[in-house]
Scaffold this motif. Structure first.
Motif, PDB file in Angstrom:
ATOM      1  N   ASN A   1       0.881  -1.165  -0.025  1.00  0.00           N
ATOM      2  CA  ASN A   1       0.102   0.136   0.018  1.00  0.00           C
ATOM      3  C   ASN A   1       0.972   1.121   0.039  1.00  0.00           C
ATOM      4  OD1 ASN A   1      -2.127   1.579   2.428  1.00  0.00           O
ATOM      5  ND2 ASN A   1      -2.350   1.752   0.273  1.00  0.00           N
ATOM      6  N   SER A   2       1.220   1.810  -1.202  1.00  0.00           N
ATOM      7  CA  SER A   2       1.962   2.745  -1.349  1.00  0.00           C
ATOM      8  C   SER A   2       1.406   3.963  -2.165  1.00  0.00           C
ATOM      9  CB  SER A   2       3.364   2.357  -1.816  1.00  0.00           C
ATOM     10  OG  SER A   2       4.209   3.518  -2.261  1.00  0.00           O
ATOM     11  N   PRO A   3       1.113   5.123  -1.725  1.00  0.00           N
ATOM     12  CA  PRO A   3       1.150   5.661  -0.210  1.00  0.00           C
ATOM     13  C   PRO A   3       0.323   4.781   0.604  1.00  0.00           C
ATOM     14  CG  PRO A   3       0.972   7.584  -1.885  1.00  0.00           C
ATOM     15  CD  PRO A   3       0.574   6.304  -2.607  1.00  0.00           C
ATOM     16  N   CYS A   4       0.981   4.729   1.792  1.00  0.00           N
ATOM     17  CA  CYS A   4       0.424   3.911   3.080  1.00  0.00           C
ATOM     18  C   CYS A   4      -0.623   4.479   3.798  1.00  0.00           C
ATOM     19  CB  CYS A   4       1.390   3.619   3.747  1.00  0.00           C
ATOM     20  SG  CYS A   4       0.823   2.459   5.258  1.00  0.00           S
ATOM     21  N   ASN A   5      -2.000   4.202   4.116  1.00  0.00           N
ATOM     22  CA  ASN A   5      -2.628   4.231   5.350  1.00  0.00           C
ATOM     23  C   ASN A   5      -2.375   3.365   6.374  1.00  0.00           C
ATOM     24  OD1 ASN A   5      -4.598   4.703   7.065  1.00  0.00           O
ATOM     25  ND2 ASN A   5      -6.438   3.798   5.570  1.00  0.00           N
ATOM     26  N   PRO A   6      -1.600   3.733   7.655  1.00  0.00           N
ATOM     27  CA  PRO A   6      -1.835   4.951   8.340  1.00  0.00           C
ATOM     28  C   PRO A   6      -0.621   5.872   8.084  1.00  0.00           C
ATOM     29  CG  PRO A   6      -1.260   3.390   9.666  1.00  0.00           C
ATOM     30  CD  PRO A   6      -0.953   2.535   8.501  1.00  0.00           C
ATOM     31  N   THR A   7       0.522   5.441   7.525  1.00  0.00           N
ATOM     32  CA  THR A   7       1.964   6.184   7.805  1.00  0.00           C
ATOM     33  C   THR A   7       2.340   7.432   7.007  1.00  0.00           C
ATOM     34  OG1 THR A   7       3.023   4.682   6.522  1.00  0.00           O
ATOM     35  CG2 THR A   7       2.835   4.330   9.103  1.00  0.00           C
ATOM     36  N   GLY A   8       1.287   7.249   5.593  1.00  0.00           N
ATOM     37  CA  GLY A   8       1.693   8.237   4.511  1.00  0.00           C
ATOM     38  C   GLY A   8       3.193   7.731   3.954  1.00  0.00           C
ATOM     39  N   ALA A   9       3.710   6.546   4.506  1.00  0.00           N
ATOM     40  CA  ALA A   9       5.077   6.085   3.668  1.00  0.00           C
ATOM     41  C   ALA A   9       4.839   5.547   2.180  1.00  0.00           C
ATOM     42  CB  ALA A   9       5.521   4.869   4.562  1.00  0.00           C
ATOM     43  N   ALA A  10       5.837   5.860   1.537  1.00  0.00           N
ATOM     44  CA  ALA A  10       5.843   5.448   0.105  1.00  0.00           C
ATOM     45  C   ALA A  10       6.935   4.496  -0.275  1.00  0.00           C
ATOM     46  CB  ALA A  10       6.198   6.829  -0.557  1.00  0.00           C
ATOM     47  N   ILE A  11       6.744   3.693  -0.912  1.00  0.00           N
ATOM     48  CA  ILE A  11       7.821   2.748  -1.315  1.00  0.00           C
ATOM     49  C   ILE A  11       8.514   3.080  -2.577  1.00  0.00           C
ATOM     50  CG2 ILE A  11       8.380   0.373  -1.751  1.00  0.00           C
ATOM     51  CD1 ILE A  11       5.740  -0.449  -0.307  1.00  0.00           C
ATOM     52  N   ASP A  12       9.843   3.348  -2.669  1.00  0.00           N
ATOM     53  CA  ASP A  12      10.369   3.701  -3.783  1.00  0.00           C
ATOM     54  C   ASP A  12      10.567   2.681  -5.011  1.00  0.00           C
ATOM     55  OD1 ASP A  12      11.139   6.532  -3.107  1.00  0.00           O
ATOM     56  OD2 ASP A  12      12.865   5.581  -1.792  1.00  0.00           O
ATOM     57  N   ARG A  13      10.584   3.256  -6.328  1.00  0.00           N
ATOM     58  CA  ARG A  13      10.444   2.142  -7.317  1.00  0.00           C
ATOM     59  C   ARG A  13      11.607   1.296  -7.218  1.00  0.00           C
ATOM     60  NH1 ARG A  13       8.472   3.173 -12.716  1.00  0.00           N
ATOM     61  NH2 ARG A  13       9.487   1.323 -13.907  1.00  0.00           N
ATOM     62  N   SER A  14      12.643   1.718  -6.792  1.00  0.00           N
ATOM     63  CA  SER A  14      13.707   0.410  -6.693  1.00  0.00           C
ATOM     64  C   SER A  14      13.357  -0.669  -5.744  1.00  0.00           C
ATOM     65  CB  SER A  14      15.084   1.311  -6.457  1.00  0.00           C
ATOM     66  OG  SER A  14      14.935   1.821  -5.084  1.00  0.00           O
ATOM     67  N   VAL A  15      12.838  -0.251  -4.740  1.00  0.00           N
ATOM     68  CA  VAL A  15      12.446  -1.561  -3.729  1.00  0.00           C
ATOM     69  C   VAL A  15      11.228  -2.043  -4.430  1.00  0.00           C
ATOM     70  CG1 VAL A  15      11.595  -1.780  -1.611  1.00  0.00           C
ATOM     71  CG2 VAL A  15      13.186  -0.096  -1.748  1.00  0.00           C
ATOM     72  N   LEU A  16      10.252  -1.628  -5.081  1.00  0.00           N
ATOM     73  CA  LEU A  16       9.310  -2.229  -5.610  1.00  0.00           C
ATOM     74  C   LEU A  16       9.630  -3.158  -6.860  1.00  0.00           C
ATOM     75  CD1 LEU A  16       6.533   0.688  -6.370  1.00  0.00           C
ATOM     76  CD2 LEU A  16       6.339  -1.086  -4.706  1.00  0.00           C
ATOM     77  N   GLU A  17      10.696  -2.547  -7.453  1.00  0.00           N
ATOM     78  CA  GLU A  17      11.537  -3.677  -8.509  1.00  0.00           C
ATOM     79  C   GLU A  17      11.943  -4.845  -7.662  1.00  0.00           C
ATOM     80  OE1 GLU A  17      12.434  -0.137 -11.991  1.00  0.00           O
ATOM     81  OE2 GLU A  17      14.066  -0.750 -10.660  1.00  0.00           O
ATOM     82  N   GLN A  18      12.793  -4.713  -6.715  1.00  0.00           N
ATOM     83  CA  GLN A  18      12.880  -5.906  -5.944  1.00  0.00           C
ATOM     84  C   GLN A  18      12.137  -6.654  -5.577  1.00  0.00           C
ATOM     85  OE1 GLN A  18      16.205  -4.560  -2.850  1.00  0.00           O
ATOM     86  NE2 GLN A  18      16.233  -2.731  -3.966  1.00  0.00           N
ATOM     87  N   ILE A  19      10.744  -6.089  -4.859  1.00  0.00           N
ATOM     88  CA  ILE A  19       9.616  -6.984  -4.554  1.00  0.00           C
ATOM     89  C   ILE A  19       9.224  -7.712  -5.710  1.00  0.00           C
ATOM     90  CG2 ILE A  19       7.358  -7.076  -3.597  1.00  0.00           C
ATOM     91  CD1 ILE A  19       8.207  -4.285  -1.861  1.00  0.00           C
ATOM     92  N   ALA A  20       9.075  -7.221  -6.998  1.00  0.00           N
ATOM     93  CA  ALA A  20       8.770  -7.923  -8.042  1.00  0.00           C
ATOM     94  C   ALA A  20       9.457  -8.756  -8.474  1.00  0.00           C
ATOM     95  CB  ALA A  20       8.392  -6.709  -9.276  1.00  0.00           C
ATOM     96  N   GLU A  21      10.747  -8.639  -8.251  1.00  0.00           N
ATOM     97  CA  GLU A  21      11.728  -9.811  -8.572  1.00  0.00           C
ATOM     98  C   GLU A  21      11.495 -10.854  -7.525  1.00  0.00           C
ATOM     99  OE1 GLU A  21      15.811  -8.362  -8.802  1.00  0.00           O
ATOM    100  OE2 GLU A  21      15.261  -7.014 -10.491  1.00  0.00           O
ATOM    101  N   LEU A  22      11.163 -10.666  -6.525  1.00  0.00           N
ATOM    102  CA  LEU A  22      10.848 -11.753  -5.268  1.00  0.00           C
ATOM    103  C   LEU A  22       9.781 -12.406  -5.668  1.00  0.00           C
ATOM    104  CD1 LEU A  22      11.968  -9.701  -2.080  1.00  0.00           C
ATOM    105  CD2 LEU A  22      13.063 -11.602  -3.012  1.00  0.00           C
TER     106      LEU A  22
END
Ligand code: PMP
Ligand code: GLU
Length: 392
Positions: A172-193
């Motif tokens: 959930n990016s941007p996130c409820n409840p923190t407003g945190a966002a996951i950067d593209r580079s990390v999303l790319e690593q998650i996709a690889e996983l």
């Protein structure tokens, strides 16, 4: 024993976010001057063009059942939106329109996980995620992020939680409840996983337009292999201030999309026909109208964060998206108030400000403040908070 409610009935909990919002509304109806930072619900009216489209649809007699997957015009508008804005190679057969993004998430879980499967959640997470995973028979496995990392997970933290039972991850990016966002580079690593370990990604992008200096990315746009494992979730509630219209949608690979439509067939049928006509108008709204709302949220974000930072004992990160501030108020816990639940009760009863305790989001010691309310309310509410905290 046959008159006993089910085991599910005994374990299911009400949504804490809805519950707090309802309590604040109830107290207001009783004449109490409650300032509500509880529900994640924009205070704007739904834009006029959207209401006009729904009214026209109703006047045209479009008041019968809609297809469970959604009316063709809306599915088309969603395909165009996902292609042009998100870079997702969406096609009509991948789309299902749902009764809110909440239903899209639940249908997605029912269509992807089996009982006993593990679903990775990034905490703090929206309370409904864990409850939905359990309703669907899954087991939540939590990656705990902290304020020091701005509540954004690293790939290493996720790797630690992957097991042979991992069937999905909810992002959930941007996130409820923190407003945190996951950067593209990390999303790319998650996709690889997800590709390597063959699990689903359920990517809730409902706050994608409410971002503050951050460029969101859609994991389903990272190529065919990522697309084949991702269910992208979105909806009209937040961006267009349409919470009560109940329009959400999902884009999933064909087998999952088909199953989601069949689940919907048998549970609720299609979303309200003329609300879908309104949603078509929403997706065609000029960017300038959405940008105007985003700028207002940004002002409120700066206002509430500055006030919170000015209070002794309060620690808060900068939300990069959505409309929630999520301060750490653990400094005020441990004496007469034993935990964040008691703190939120104290704030409601003594200061008449409604919030949601962090425990609801797997983050004890924190309290969530939605800043989707007026600047005047933010100002008055923060003054009340400061006074109430000083008295603890
Ligand atoms: N996802 C997130 C992260 C949310 O905060 C919400 C709450 N509105 C939803 C999904 C569901 O929204 P809706 O059902 O109103 O579309
Ligand atoms: N998602 C919003 C919130 O977190 C609305 C309430 C809900 O649907 O639970 O406040």
């Amino acid at each position: 024993m046959s008159s006993q409610p089910s085991q599910l009935a005994q374990s299911i909990k009400p949504s804490p976010t809805l519950a707090m919002g309802a309590r604040a509304k109830q107290m207001k109806a009783e004449g109490i001057d409650v300032i509500s930072f509880a529900a994640g619900e924009p205070d704007f009216n739904t834009p006029g063009a959207i209401c006009a489209a729904a009214q026209e649809s109703m006047n045209l007699g479009q008041t019968k059942y809609a297809p469970s997957k959604g009316i063709p015009a809306l599915r088309k508008a969603i395909v165009e939106k996902l292609r042009s804005e998100n870079g997702i190679a969406a096609e009509d057969h991948m789309i299902s329109v749902t009764n809110g993004a909440k239903q899209a998430l639940y249908n997605a879980l029912l269509a992807t996980i089996n009982p006993g499967d593990e679903v990775i959640l990034i905490a703090p997470y929206w309370a409904t995620y864990a409850d939905q995973v359990e309703l669907a028979g899954g087991v939540p496995v939590v990656v705990q992020t902290t304020a020091d990392q701005d509540f954004a997970p690293s790939a290493a933290q996720i790797i630690e939680k992957i097991s042979s039972k991992t069937k999905a991850i909810m992002l959930n990016s941007p996130c409820n409840p923190t407003g945190a966002a996951i950067d593209r580079s990390v999303l790319e690593q998650i996709a690889e996983l997800a590709i390597k370990h063959d699990f689903w990604v359920i990517s809730d992008e409902i706050y994608e337009k409410l971002v503050y200096g951050f460029e969101p990315a859609s994991i389903a746009s990272f190529g065919p292999e990522a697309l084949a494992r991702t269910v992208t979730i979105n909806g009209c509630s937040k961006t267009y201030s349409m919470t009560g219209w109940r329009i959400g949608y999902a884009c999933a690979p064909k087998a999952v999309a088909t199953a989601m439509a069949s689940i919907q067939d048998n549970v609720t049928s299609g979303a309200v026909t003329f609300c879908q006509a309104g949603a078509v108008a929403a997706l065609k709204l000029p960017d300038s109208e959405i940008e105007a709302m985003r700028e207002i949220f940004d002002e409120r974000r700066k206002q509430i964060i500055a006030r919170l930072r000015g209070m002794p004992g309060v620690k808060v990160t900068d939300p990069r998206g959505a409309f929630y501030a999520f301060p750490d108020l653990s400094h005020f816990i441990g004496g007469k108030l034993k935990n964040d639940l008691e703190l939120a009760e104290y704030l409601l009863n003594e200061a008449h400000i409604a919030t949601v305790p962090g425990s609801a989001f797997h983050a004890p010691g924190h309290v969530r403040f939605s800043f989707a309310c007026s600047p005047e309310d933010i100002d008055r509410g923060m003054t009340r908070l400061e006074e109430a905290l000083a008295q603890i």
